[in-house]
Motif scaffolding. Structure first.
Motif, PDB file in Angstrom:
ATOM      1  N   SER A 161       5.016  14.857  21.228  1.00 62.40           N
ATOM      2  CA  SER A 161       3.947  15.467  21.682  1.00 62.40           C
ATOM      3  C   SER A 161       4.074  15.602  23.279  1.00 62.40           C
ATOM      4  O   SER A 161       3.516  16.302  23.901  1.00 62.40           O
ATOM      5  N   LYS A 162       4.720  14.409  23.922  1.00 60.70           N
ATOM      6  CA  LYS A 162       4.839  14.445  25.327  1.00 60.70           C
ATOM      7  C   LYS A 162       6.150  14.997  25.559  1.00 60.70           C
ATOM      8  O   LYS A 162       6.125  15.853  26.556  1.00 60.70           O
ATOM      9  N   ARG A 163       7.278  15.205  24.884  1.00 58.13           N
ATOM     10  CA  ARG A 163       8.512  15.692  25.011  1.00 58.13           C
ATOM     11  C   ARG A 163       8.219  17.250  25.094  1.00 58.13           C
ATOM     12  O   ARG A 163       8.838  17.551  26.087  1.00 58.13           O
ATOM     13  N   TYR A 164       7.495  17.839  24.331  1.00 52.35           N
ATOM     14  CA  TYR A 164       7.385  19.263  24.530  1.00 52.35           C
ATOM     15  C   TYR A 164       5.852  19.701  25.000  1.00 52.35           C
ATOM     16  O   TYR A 164       5.462  20.964  24.931  1.00 52.35           O
ATOM     17  N   LEU A 165       5.379  18.801  25.719  1.00 54.86           N
ATOM     18  CA  LEU A 165       4.083  19.003  26.478  1.00 54.86           C
ATOM     19  C   LEU A 165       4.031  20.268  27.203  1.00 54.86           C
ATOM     20  O   LEU A 165       3.054  21.128  27.293  1.00 54.86           O
ATOM     21  N   LYS A 166       4.812  20.715  27.861  1.00 53.09           N
ATOM     22  CA  LYS A 166       5.296  21.701  29.255  1.00 53.09           C
ATOM     23  C   LYS A 166       5.459  22.851  28.232  1.00 53.09           C
ATOM     24  O   LYS A 166       5.611  23.853  28.892  1.00 53.09           O
ATOM     25  N   ASN A 167       6.124  22.962  26.949  1.00 58.24           N
ATOM     26  CA  ASN A 167       6.522  24.023  26.348  1.00 58.24           C
ATOM     27  C   ASN A 167       5.185  24.848  25.731  1.00 58.24           C
ATOM     28  O   ASN A 167       5.278  25.754  25.297  1.00 58.24           O
ATOM     29  N   LYS A 168       4.134  23.670  25.563  1.00 57.52           N
ATOM     30  CA  LYS A 168       3.035  24.354  24.450  1.00 57.52           C
ATOM     31  C   LYS A 168       2.321  25.558  24.782  1.00 57.52           C
ATOM     32  O   LYS A 168       1.799  26.118  23.769  1.00 57.52           O
ATOM     33  N   LYS A 169       2.240  25.865  26.093  1.00 62.60           N
ATOM     34  CA  LYS A 169       1.581  27.170  26.182  1.00 62.60           C
ATOM     35  C   LYS A 169       2.490  28.313  25.906  1.00 62.60           C
ATOM     36  O   LYS A 169       2.027  29.426  25.827  1.00 62.60           O
ATOM     37  N   LEU A 170       3.755  28.188  25.880  1.00 62.62           N
ATOM     38  CA  LEU A 170       4.786  28.977  25.480  1.00 62.62           C
ATOM     39  C   LEU A 170       5.097  29.146  24.027  1.00 62.62           C
ATOM     40  O   LEU A 170       5.483  30.134  23.302  1.00 62.62           O
ATOM     41  N   ILE A 171       5.260  27.901  23.608  1.00 65.03           N
ATOM     42  CA  ILE A 171       5.767  27.627  22.357  1.00 65.03           C
ATOM     43  C   ILE A 171       4.730  26.702  21.482  1.00 65.03           C
ATOM     44  O   ILE A 171       4.656  25.733  21.997  1.00 65.03           O
ATOM     45  N   SER A 172       4.255  27.195  20.353  1.00 65.34           N
ATOM     46  CA  SER A 172       3.406  26.322  19.601  1.00 65.34           C
ATOM     47  C   SER A 172       4.162  25.359  18.963  1.00 65.34           C
ATOM     48  O   SER A 172       5.266  25.213  18.648  1.00 65.34           O
ATOM     49  N   GLN A 173       3.416  24.257  18.491  1.00 64.71           N
ATOM     50  CA  GLN A 173       3.660  23.299  17.629  1.00 64.71           C
ATOM     51  C   GLN A 173       4.558  23.891  16.370  1.00 64.71           C
ATOM     52  O   GLN A 173       5.440  23.169  16.258  1.00 64.71           O
ATOM     53  N   LYS A 174       3.906  24.895  15.839  1.00 65.83           N
ATOM     54  CA  LYS A 174       4.542  25.479  14.589  1.00 65.83           C
ATOM     55  C   LYS A 174       5.921  25.872  15.075  1.00 65.83           C
ATOM     56  O   LYS A 174       6.956  25.736  14.241  1.00 65.83           O
ATOM     57  N   GLU A 175       5.867  26.738  15.902  1.00 66.00           N
ATOM     58  CA  GLU A 175       7.065  27.313  16.573  1.00 66.00           C
ATOM     59  C   GLU A 175       8.112  26.368  16.960  1.00 66.00           C
ATOM     60  O   GLU A 175       9.432  26.452  16.668  1.00 66.00           O
ATOM     61  N   GLN A 176       7.558  25.079  17.511  1.00 63.92           N
ATOM     62  CA  GLN A 176       8.748  24.162  17.855  1.00 63.92           C
ATOM     63  C   GLN A 176       9.425  23.528  16.734  1.00 63.92           C
ATOM     64  O   GLN A 176      10.441  23.196  16.681  1.00 63.92           O
ATOM     65  N   GLU A 177       8.495  23.277  15.655  1.00 62.39           N
ATOM     66  CA  GLU A 177       9.202  22.898  14.331  1.00 62.39           C
ATOM     67  C   GLU A 177      10.086  23.931  13.754  1.00 62.39           C
ATOM     68  O   GLU A 177      11.305  23.686  13.272  1.00 62.39           O
ATOM     69  N   VAL A 178       9.976  25.318  14.050  1.00 63.56           N
ATOM     70  CA  VAL A 178      10.828  26.448  13.631  1.00 63.56           C
ATOM     71  C   VAL A 178      12.212  25.989  14.533  1.00 63.56           C
ATOM     72  O   VAL A 178      13.278  26.302  13.921  1.00 63.56           O
ATOM     73  N   LEU A 179      12.221  25.951  15.700  1.00 61.02           N
ATOM     74  CA  LEU A 179      13.293  25.713  16.530  1.00 61.02           C
ATOM     75  C   LEU A 179      14.075  24.609  16.208  1.00 61.02           C
ATOM     76  O   LEU A 179      15.418  24.704  16.072  1.00 61.02           O
TER      77      LEU A 179
END
Length: 227
Positions: free
Chosen positions: A4-22
């Motif tokens: 949750s911290k690693r991708y904190l700065k991604n979340k406005k662009l990439i959702s948690q669900k999309e992060q799982e897709v990646l």
């Protein structure tokens, strides 16, 4: 590692669900030099979970001006090995494969097995065209990049759209051999290639499909043309 911290700065662009897709996607990067090094770095930081990288060269002093994976301590070492080491220092959970070889008509199909996307960081026009043809036949999208001096171009090549074959014709050598490259051109072009890659992998936004983006940094011109 707290993701949750690693991708904190991604979340406005990439959702948690999309992060799982990646995390589930498999990307092949052809070349670990000027373009490829930046591409690998950014894909790893974005959380693409499976990276396959290919190069046959070693680092030398001429790479130090622009290749992010090169430094004074790894001169003479294989680019592929250094790329894999770099990915593991960024995210040890990423699954990686490295191939120290020259791409040819025989090994390219094996490299393309079980791949979601190909990112082109090659410096050989004939090889680029060959990869384009193989990707088309196998139904794989390719994100093309090329650089030389102040200029760069990026394109998204869908199966059946032979942009490189039409654009390069019988040309054997690109402008990089003549113009060289500073540090900023590969970084800029790679950034656009990676943004296009993420849009394709997540099926969001509009890609550079059926067109080529041409950038001239010396004259500050950004233009696209249909391909």
């Amino acid at each position: 590692m707290d993701y949750s911290k690693r991708y904190l700065k991604n979340k406005k662009l990439i959702s948690q669900k999309e992060q799982e897709v990646l995390k589930s996607k498999k990307v092949l990067v052809l070349g670990c030099g000027g373009l490829g090094g930046y591409i690998i770095e950014m894909l790893a930081r974005l959380g693409v979970g499976n990276l396959k990288v290919v190069d046959f060269d070693v680092f030398d002093e001429s790479n130090l001006n622009r290749q992010i994976l090169s430094d004074e301590k790894n001169l003479g070492l294989l680019k592929v090995d250094e790329a894999l080491k770099r990915v593991k220092t960024i995210n040890s959970d990423i699954k990686t494969e490295g191939f120290n070889l020259k791409i040819d008509g025989e090994n390219i199909e094996k490299l393309l097995t079980d791949i979601d996307l190909v990112v082109d960081a090659l410096d050989s026009i004939p090889l680029k065209i060959m990869v384009e043809e193989k990707c088309s036949r196998l139904g794989i999208t390719m994100v093309h990049g090329a650089i030389g001096g102040w200029v760069a171009q990026v394109a998204v090549i869908r199966p059946g759209n032979f942009i490189l074959k039409k654009m390069y014709g019988g040309i054997e050598k690109g402008i990089e051999a003549e113009l060289g490259n500073p540090s900023f051109t590969p970084a800029m072009a790679a950034s656009i290639q990676v943004s296009e890659s993420i849009k394709i992998l997540l099926n969001k936004g509009e890609s550079l499909e059926n067109q080529v983006l041409y950038i001239d940094l010396q004259n500050n011109t950004f233009s696209t043309f249909e391909a």
